[in-house]
Design an enzyme around this catalytic site. Sequence first.
Site, PDB file in Angstrom:
ATOM      1  N   ARG A 228      23.921 -41.379  11.230  1.00  0.00           N
ATOM      2  CA  ARG A 228      24.909 -41.597  12.353  1.00  0.00           C
ATOM      3  C   ARG A 228      25.760 -40.183  12.430  1.00  0.00           C
ATOM      4  O   ARG A 228      25.932 -39.591  11.367  1.00  0.00           O
ATOM      5  CB  ARG A 228      25.922 -42.738  11.983  1.00  0.00           C
ATOM      6  CG  ARG A 228      27.207 -42.661  12.599  1.00  0.00           C
ATOM      7  CD  ARG A 228      28.127 -43.910  12.703  1.00  0.00           C
ATOM      8  NE  ARG A 228      28.315 -44.191  11.126  1.00  0.00           N
ATOM      9  CZ  ARG A 228      29.175 -45.402  10.940  1.00  0.00           C
ATOM     10  NH1 ARG A 228      29.357 -46.186  11.877  1.00  0.00           N
ATOM     11  NH2 ARG A 228      29.521 -45.353   9.678  1.00  0.00           N
TER      12      ARG A 228
ATOM     13  N   ARG B 288      30.433 -38.723   9.028  1.00  0.00           N
ATOM     14  CA  ARG B 288      31.884 -39.131   8.144  1.00  0.00           C
ATOM     15  C   ARG B 288      31.562 -38.991   6.946  1.00  0.00           C
ATOM     16  O   ARG B 288      30.939 -39.383   6.013  1.00  0.00           O
ATOM     17  CB  ARG B 288      31.826 -40.759   8.626  1.00  0.00           C
ATOM     18  CG  ARG B 288      32.630 -41.041  10.234  1.00  0.00           C
ATOM     19  CD  ARG B 288      32.568 -42.525  10.486  1.00  0.00           C
ATOM     20  NE  ARG B 288      32.877 -43.436   9.445  1.00  0.00           N
ATOM     21  CZ  ARG B 288      32.607 -44.636   9.929  1.00  0.00           C
ATOM     22  NH1 ARG B 288      32.474 -45.179  11.075  1.00  0.00           N
ATOM     23  NH2 ARG B 288      33.065 -45.571   8.876  1.00  0.00           N
TER      24      ARG B 288
HETATM   25  P1  AP5 Z   1      27.857 -48.575  14.212  1.00  0.00           P
HETATM   26  O1  AP5 Z   1      27.898 -49.214  15.608  1.00  0.00           O
HETATM   27  O2  AP5 Z   1      28.683 -47.256  14.155  1.00  0.00           O
HETATM   28  O3  AP5 Z   1      27.994 -49.450  13.209  1.00  0.00           O
HETATM   29  P2  AP5 Z   1      29.573 -50.291  12.699  1.00  0.00           P
HETATM   30  O4  AP5 Z   1      29.154 -51.769  12.325  1.00  0.00           O
HETATM   31  O5  AP5 Z   1      30.713 -49.901  13.564  1.00  0.00           O
HETATM   32  O6  AP5 Z   1      29.810 -49.312  11.285  1.00  0.00           O
HETATM   33  P3  AP5 Z   1      30.981 -48.487  10.522  1.00  0.00           P
HETATM   34  O7  AP5 Z   1      30.725 -47.771   9.493  1.00  0.00           O
HETATM   35  O8  AP5 Z   1      31.816 -48.227  11.617  1.00  0.00           O
HETATM   36  O9  AP5 Z   1      31.691 -49.983  10.107  1.00  0.00           O
HETATM   37  P4  AP5 Z   1      32.726 -50.151   8.807  1.00  0.00           P
HETATM   38  O10 AP5 Z   1      32.956 -51.343   8.971  1.00  0.00           O
HETATM   39  O11 AP5 Z   1      32.124 -49.594   7.277  1.00  0.00           O
HETATM   40  O12 AP5 Z   1      33.684 -48.601   9.337  1.00  0.00           O
HETATM   41  P5  AP5 Z   1      35.144 -48.842  10.015  1.00  0.00           P
HETATM   42  O13 AP5 Z   1      35.212 -47.826  10.651  1.00  0.00           O
HETATM   43  O14 AP5 Z   1      35.333 -50.179  10.349  1.00  0.00           O
HETATM   44  O15 AP5 Z   1      26.211 -48.262  14.011  1.00  0.00           O
HETATM   45  C1  AP5 Z   1      25.807 -47.619  12.763  1.00  0.00           C
HETATM   46  C2  AP5 Z   1      24.823 -46.622  13.272  1.00  0.00           C
HETATM   47  O16 AP5 Z   1      23.770 -47.439  13.764  1.00  0.00           O
HETATM   48  C3  AP5 Z   1      25.033 -45.750  14.360  1.00  0.00           C
HETATM   49  O17 AP5 Z   1      24.621 -44.424  14.184  1.00  0.00           O
HETATM   50  C4  AP5 Z   1      24.696 -46.470  15.741  1.00  0.00           C
HETATM   51  O18 AP5 Z   1      23.996 -45.482  16.643  1.00  0.00           O
HETATM   52  C5  AP5 Z   1      23.401 -47.094  14.971  1.00  0.00           C
HETATM   53  N1  AP5 Z   1      22.983 -48.380  15.508  1.00  0.00           N
HETATM   54  C6  AP5 Z   1      23.836 -49.161  15.869  1.00  0.00           C
HETATM   55  N2  AP5 Z   1      23.139 -50.373  16.298  1.00  0.00           N
HETATM   56  C7  AP5 Z   1      21.715 -49.980  16.254  1.00  0.00           C
HETATM   57  C8  AP5 Z   1      20.597 -50.811  16.732  1.00  0.00           C
HETATM   58  N3  AP5 Z   1      20.652 -52.189  17.296  1.00  0.00           N
HETATM   59  N4  AP5 Z   1      19.423 -50.292  16.197  1.00  0.00           N
HETATM   60  C9  AP5 Z   1      19.328 -49.021  15.663  1.00  0.00           C
HETATM   61  N5  AP5 Z   1      20.373 -48.070  15.351  1.00  0.00           N
HETATM   62  C10 AP5 Z   1      21.879 -48.593  15.864  1.00  0.00           C
HETATM   63  O19 AP5 Z   1      36.066 -48.728   8.646  1.00  0.00           O
HETATM   64  C11 AP5 Z   1      35.882 -47.363   7.898  1.00  0.00           C
HETATM   65  C12 AP5 Z   1      36.922 -47.714   6.700  1.00  0.00           C
HETATM   66  O20 AP5 Z   1      38.360 -47.759   7.228  1.00  0.00           O
HETATM   67  C13 AP5 Z   1      36.645 -48.810   5.808  1.00  0.00           C
HETATM   68  O21 AP5 Z   1      35.693 -48.650   4.703  1.00  0.00           O
HETATM   69  C14 AP5 Z   1      38.100 -49.094   5.139  1.00  0.00           C
HETATM   70  O22 AP5 Z   1      38.341 -48.083   4.094  1.00  0.00           O
HETATM   71  C15 AP5 Z   1      38.980 -48.690   6.249  1.00  0.00           C
HETATM   72  N6  AP5 Z   1      39.200 -49.816   7.175  1.00  0.00           N
HETATM   73  C16 AP5 Z   1      38.762 -50.114   8.548  1.00  0.00           C
HETATM   74  N7  AP5 Z   1      39.358 -51.233   8.819  1.00  0.00           N
HETATM   75  C17 AP5 Z   1      39.789 -51.811   7.801  1.00  0.00           C
HETATM   76  C18 AP5 Z   1      40.719 -53.076   7.611  1.00  0.00           C
HETATM   77  N8  AP5 Z   1      40.655 -53.933   8.504  1.00  0.00           N
HETATM   78  N9  AP5 Z   1      40.999 -53.557   6.424  1.00  0.00           N
HETATM   79  C19 AP5 Z   1      40.938 -52.382   5.465  1.00  0.00           C
HETATM   80  N10 AP5 Z   1      40.427 -50.943   5.450  1.00  0.00           N
HETATM   81  C20 AP5 Z   1      39.928 -51.039   6.793  1.00  0.00           C
HETATM   82 MG    MG Z   2      32.396 -48.791  13.497  1.00  0.00          MG
END
Ligand code: AP5
Ligand code: MG
Length: 213
Positions: free
Chosen positions: A127, A160
Amino acid sequence: MKIIMLGAPGAGKGTQAKMIAEEYHIPHVSTGDMFRMNIKNGTELGMEAKEYMDQGLLVPDELTVRILLDRVKKEDCKDGYVLDGFPRTIPQAEVLEEALNKLGDQIDYAINVEVPDENIIRRMSGRRACLSCGATYHIEHVPPKKEGICDDCGETLVLRDDDKPETVEKRLRVYQEQTQPLIDFYAAKGVLCNVDGTQEMQDVFKAIKEILK
Ligand code: AP5
Ligand code: MG
């Protein structure tokens, strides 16, 4: 229409949430993107969130709930939104439910994007993210037109800080412990829909559109 995206880190929540937002003309609300924007802008909230995010830990509920509730109170959210990365704990889900109840409202769909852990580690290492506009690419599956540059805003793409393999493993463990219980929580409310997230992106989206019909 009020939608929640559930699924492990890297399951494709953000990818699908953006497609849903575009198709149904509702805002895409990602707490992760909001934290990353704050980190990039050097805000106090960003600095605090970064300490947890870089370790693969969840940002404390208190901070997360505040930023989310402020966002969904905005005018553009009045006809609905797609929440990506929130709620992530039962207490967060309860706060959201209470806030919606007060408005006589509720979540319509909790879409759970299912992907096994092995696929996830591979997806995350490929990613590339734009910290400026939140766009996401994958070096094999979704390459940008010009290597390392965001198609939408021209900023440099980055891996990231929390996408290093050891941090991804930690995030997966945190997901299993703290976020997975939300699947039963929303199943009990009758709004849970499971989608096979290992399919091609467009096929995952087709399955989601069937659910939202
Ligand atoms: P992508 O769509 O980016 O996946 P995602 O599910 O959004 O993954 P994230 O890593 O963003 O999820 P996360 O929940 O850990 O992170 P977040 O930012 O929410 O897809 C991933 C990759 O695969 C991409 O390269 C994409 O192109 C590819 N892809 C997608 N679909 C595909 C397919 N069908 N086939 C092939 N490839 C594909 O959170 C980050 C951090 O923020 C957390 O760890 C935490 O510390 C904090 N945080 C955020 N929200 C909260 C909360 N509510 N409470 C507490 N802490 C929080
Ligand atoms: Mg995400």
